[in-house]
Structure formats: C-alpha cells, structure tokens
Design a protein around this motif. Structure first.
Motif, PDB file in Angstrom:
ATOM      1  N   LEU A   1     -11.893  -8.858   1.202  1.00 24.29           N
ATOM      2  CA  LEU A   1     -11.679 -10.131   1.887  1.00 24.29           C
ATOM      3  C   LEU A   1     -10.674 -10.023   3.027  1.00 24.29           C
ATOM      4  CD1 LEU A   1     -12.352 -13.180   1.870  1.00 24.29           C
ATOM      5  CD2 LEU A   1     -10.447 -13.485   0.296  1.00 24.29           C
ATOM      6  N   LEU A   2      -9.572  -9.290   2.801  1.00 22.69           N
ATOM      7  CA  LEU A   2      -8.467  -9.259   3.760  1.00 22.69           C
ATOM      8  C   LEU A   2      -8.186  -7.884   4.371  1.00 22.69           C
ATOM      9  CD1 LEU A   2      -6.017 -11.408   1.627  1.00 22.69           C
ATOM     10  CD2 LEU A   2      -7.362 -12.181   3.585  1.00 22.69           C
ATOM     11  N   GLY A   3      -8.843  -6.849   3.856  1.00 18.51           N
ATOM     12  CA  GLY A   3      -8.568  -5.502   4.355  1.00 18.51           C
ATOM     13  C   GLY A   3      -7.281  -4.915   3.808  1.00 18.51           C
ATOM     14  N   ILE A   4      -6.777  -5.447   2.691  1.00 16.74           N
ATOM     15  CA  ILE A   4      -5.543  -4.955   2.081  1.00 16.74           C
ATOM     16  C   ILE A   4      -5.912  -4.015   0.946  1.00 16.74           C
ATOM     17  CG2 ILE A   4      -3.425  -5.578   0.855  1.00 16.74           C
ATOM     18  CD1 ILE A   4      -3.678  -8.369   2.169  1.00 16.74           C
ATOM     19  N   GLY A   5      -5.626  -2.723   1.123  1.00 16.60           N
ATOM     20  CA  GLY A   5      -5.929  -1.743   0.092  1.00 16.60           C
ATOM     21  C   GLY A   5      -4.954  -1.843  -1.076  1.00 16.60           C
ATOM     22  N   GLN A   6      -5.481  -1.831  -2.284  1.00 17.48           N
ATOM     23  CA  GLN A   6      -4.645  -1.987  -3.465  1.00 17.48           C
ATOM     24  C   GLN A   6      -3.734  -0.783  -3.686  1.00 17.48           C
ATOM     25  OE1 GLN A   6      -6.369  -4.247  -6.580  1.00 17.48           O
ATOM     26  NE2 GLN A   6      -5.613  -2.862  -8.152  1.00 17.48           N
ATOM     27  N   TYR A   7      -4.160   0.392  -3.320  1.00 16.17           N
ATOM     28  CA  TYR A   7      -3.364   1.601  -3.551  1.00 16.17           C
ATOM     29  C   TYR A   7      -2.006   1.519  -2.862  1.00 16.17           C
ATOM     30  CZ  TYR A   7      -1.795   6.413  -3.333  1.00 16.17           C
ATOM     31  OH  TYR A   7      -1.036   7.545  -3.420  1.00 16.17           O
ATOM     32  N   HIS A   8      -1.978   1.005  -1.638  1.00 19.65           N
ATOM     33  CA  HIS A   8      -0.727   0.945  -0.873  1.00 19.65           C
ATOM     34  C   HIS A   8       0.202  -0.175  -1.344  1.00 19.65           C
ATOM     35  CE1 HIS A   8      -2.265   3.944   1.833  1.00 19.65           C
ATOM     36  NE2 HIS A   8      -3.363   3.232   1.970  1.00 19.65           N
ATOM     37  N   CYS A   9      -0.310  -1.103  -2.130  1.00 25.97           N
ATOM     38  CA  CYS A   9       0.489  -2.250  -2.567  1.00 25.97           C
ATOM     39  C   CYS A   9       0.875  -2.176  -4.042  1.00 25.97           C
ATOM     40  CB  CYS A   9      -0.281  -3.539  -2.316  1.00 25.97           C
ATOM     41  SG  CYS A   9      -0.599  -3.855  -0.573  1.00 25.97           S
ATOM     42  N   THR A  10       0.540  -1.101  -4.720  1.00 21.17           N
ATOM     43  CA  THR A  10       0.867  -0.978  -6.136  1.00 21.17           C
ATOM     44  C   THR A  10       2.375  -1.069  -6.331  1.00 21.17           C
ATOM     45  OG1 THR A  10      -1.079   0.387  -6.524  1.00 21.17           O
ATOM     46  CG2 THR A  10       0.658   0.508  -8.183  1.00 21.17           C
ATOM     47  N   ASN A  11       2.796  -1.949  -7.239  1.00 21.06           N
ATOM     48  CA  ASN A  11       4.213  -2.185  -7.565  1.00 21.06           C
ATOM     49  C   ASN A  11       5.033  -2.661  -6.367  1.00 21.06           C
ATOM     50  OD1 ASN A  11       4.013  -1.506 -10.331  1.00 21.06           O
ATOM     51  ND2 ASN A  11       4.032   0.646  -9.772  1.00 21.06           N
ATOM     52  N   ARG A  12       4.399  -3.316  -5.426  1.00 19.40           N
ATOM     53  CA  ARG A  12       5.097  -3.832  -4.238  1.00 19.40           C
ATOM     54  C   ARG A  12       4.676  -5.265  -3.963  1.00 19.40           C
ATOM     55  NH1 ARG A  12       4.651   1.051   0.156  1.00 19.40           N
ATOM     56  NH2 ARG A  12       5.432   2.652  -1.224  1.00 19.40           N
ATOM     57  N   SER A  13       5.578  -5.971  -3.326  1.00 18.01           N
ATOM     58  CA  SER A  13       5.280  -7.318  -2.859  1.00 18.01           C
ATOM     59  C   SER A  13       5.715  -7.399  -1.401  1.00 18.01           C
ATOM     60  CB  SER A  13       6.039  -8.343  -3.697  1.00 18.01           C
ATOM     61  OG  SER A  13       5.795  -9.634  -3.212  1.00 18.01           O
ATOM     62  N   SER A  14       4.891  -8.025  -0.579  1.00 13.73           N
ATOM     63  CA  SER A  14       5.184  -8.131   0.852  1.00 13.73           C
ATOM     64  C   SER A  14       4.907  -9.546   1.330  1.00 13.73           C
ATOM     65  CB  SER A  14       4.297  -7.178   1.654  1.00 13.73           C
ATOM     66  OG  SER A  14       4.508  -5.859   1.278  1.00 13.73           O
ATOM     67  N   ASP A  15       5.565  -9.907   2.416  1.00 14.44           N
ATOM     68  CA  ASP A  15       5.247 -11.159   3.086  1.00 14.44           C
ATOM     69  C   ASP A  15       3.794 -11.043   3.546  1.00 14.44           C
ATOM     70  OD1 ASP A  15       4.921 -13.271   4.957  1.00 14.44           O
ATOM     71  OD2 ASP A  15       7.071 -13.241   5.378  1.00 14.44           O
ATOM     72  N   LEU A  16       2.968 -12.008   3.184  1.00 13.88           N
ATOM     73  CA  LEU A  16       1.551 -11.954   3.527  1.00 13.88           C
ATOM     74  C   LEU A  16       1.349 -11.866   5.029  1.00 13.88           C
ATOM     75  CD1 LEU A  16      -1.395 -12.060   2.571  1.00 13.88           C
ATOM     76  CD2 LEU A  16      -1.258 -14.548   2.731  1.00 13.88           C
ATOM     77  N   LEU A  17       2.197 -12.529   5.798  1.00 15.06           N
ATOM     78  CA  LEU A  17       2.041 -12.515   7.248  1.00 15.06           C
ATOM     79  C   LEU A  17       2.286 -11.129   7.837  1.00 15.06           C
ATOM     80  CD1 LEU A  17       3.697 -15.940   8.074  1.00 15.06           C
ATOM     81  CD2 LEU A  17       1.259 -15.388   7.932  1.00 15.06           C
ATOM     82  N   ASP A  18       3.085 -10.288   7.170  1.00 13.11           N
ATOM     83  CA  ASP A  18       3.305  -8.921   7.647  1.00 13.11           C
ATOM     84  C   ASP A  18       2.063  -8.059   7.493  1.00 13.11           C
ATOM     85  OD1 ASP A  18       5.893  -9.522   8.330  1.00 13.11           O
ATOM     86  OD2 ASP A  18       6.763  -8.655   6.511  1.00 13.11           O
ATOM     87  N   LEU A  19       1.150  -8.463   6.614  1.00 10.48           N
ATOM     88  CA  LEU A  19      -0.058  -7.677   6.366  1.00 10.48           C
ATOM     89  C   LEU A  19      -1.228  -8.092   7.247  1.00 10.48           C
ATOM     90  CD1 LEU A  19       0.134  -7.678   2.468  1.00 10.48           C
ATOM     91  CD2 LEU A  19       0.815  -5.836   4.009  1.00 10.48           C
ATOM     92  N   LEU A  20      -1.077  -9.210   7.953  1.00 11.55           N
ATOM     93  CA  LEU A  20      -2.163  -9.721   8.788  1.00 11.55           C
ATOM     94  C   LEU A  20      -1.992  -9.288  10.240  1.00 11.55           C
ATOM     95  CD1 LEU A  20      -2.383 -13.361   7.389  1.00 11.55           C
ATOM     96  CD2 LEU A  20      -3.821 -11.407   6.793  1.00 11.55           C
TER      97      LEU A  20
END
Length: 129
Positions: A99-118
């Motif tokens: 849906l968003l192009g956000i790969g799960q591998y790079h975000c494992t055990n991490r939280s980011s501001d959603l706007l930084d990923l767009l």
C-alpha cells in the motif's frame, strides 16, 4: 483499556487487517503501556494536536502525531504521560509495502514519524494541518 475494532473498506482489506480506536494512559500522570509483538506493521495516529510524551528508560521524548511501527520481535514496555485517544491501523503482512511502499524488514523493532517515510509531495499534508 477500552477499544473498538473496525474493519476497513473492502478495497483496503488486502492491505489492512483492522482499525483500533482506543484511549491510553491516565490524565496528568505517567502510566505503563505494554506492547506485545503484533506480527505486522502498525500505523498510529494521535487524535487531537497534543503529542504523547513517552519515556523508554530515563529519556522522555514526544512521539509524532502520526507514526509507523514495524513488526516487534519482543514484548516492549514504555512509560506514557497523560491520556490520549489513538487510532491504530493494523496492517496485514506485506500490506504496508503493497500500500505505502514501506518494507517491513527495514522497520523491524523501529518506529518512525509516518511523514518521514512518505515522499516530499505527500509530506506537504503536514503543513495543511
């Protein structure tokens, strides 16, 4: 903790498992928030314009109003100040990527501001709030 589960629109069901609307914390006090591993990515949106103050260990920092957390691999506890209403979008496995192009591998055990990923064009929504 009271919460309501809602199913997504049929067009989003291949990507989103469900929505959770909840309130966390206690007014004007620190409380413990426990997060079990959800097995998939989660977007969190704070209802209102006041950021949540989280403490992991000794350092306290405000959390973004919109965030994306990847899959957790272990149980996590945080301290949270105040009471806030939140909406969580619980993604299906690979749903965030599709849906968003956000790969799960790079975000494992991490939280980011959603706007930084767009991309920059989509980040302009922040200025519209």
């Amino acid at each position: 903790m009271d919460f309501n589960l809602h199913l997504p629109h049929p067009a989003l069901q291949p990507y989103i498992h469900h929505y959770v609307i909840t309130e966390l914390g206690m007014p004007n006090a620190w409380s413990t928030v426990a997060m079990p591993p959800p097995g998939c990515g989660v977007m969190g949106v704070v209802v209102g314009d006041t950021k949540i103050l989280f403490k992991d260990g000794e350092a306290a920092a405000p959390a973004p109003l919109m965030s994306y957390a990847g899959q957790l691999t272990s149980f996590k506890e945080l301290q949270m100040f105040g009471r806030r209403s939140l909406v969580y979008v619980v993604m299906k496995p690979c749903g965030a990527y599709r849906l968003l192009g956000i790969g799960q591998y790079h975000c494992t055990n991490r939280s980011s501001d959603l706007l930084d990923l767009l991309p920059a064009k989509e980040r302009s929504i922040q200025h519209q709030f």
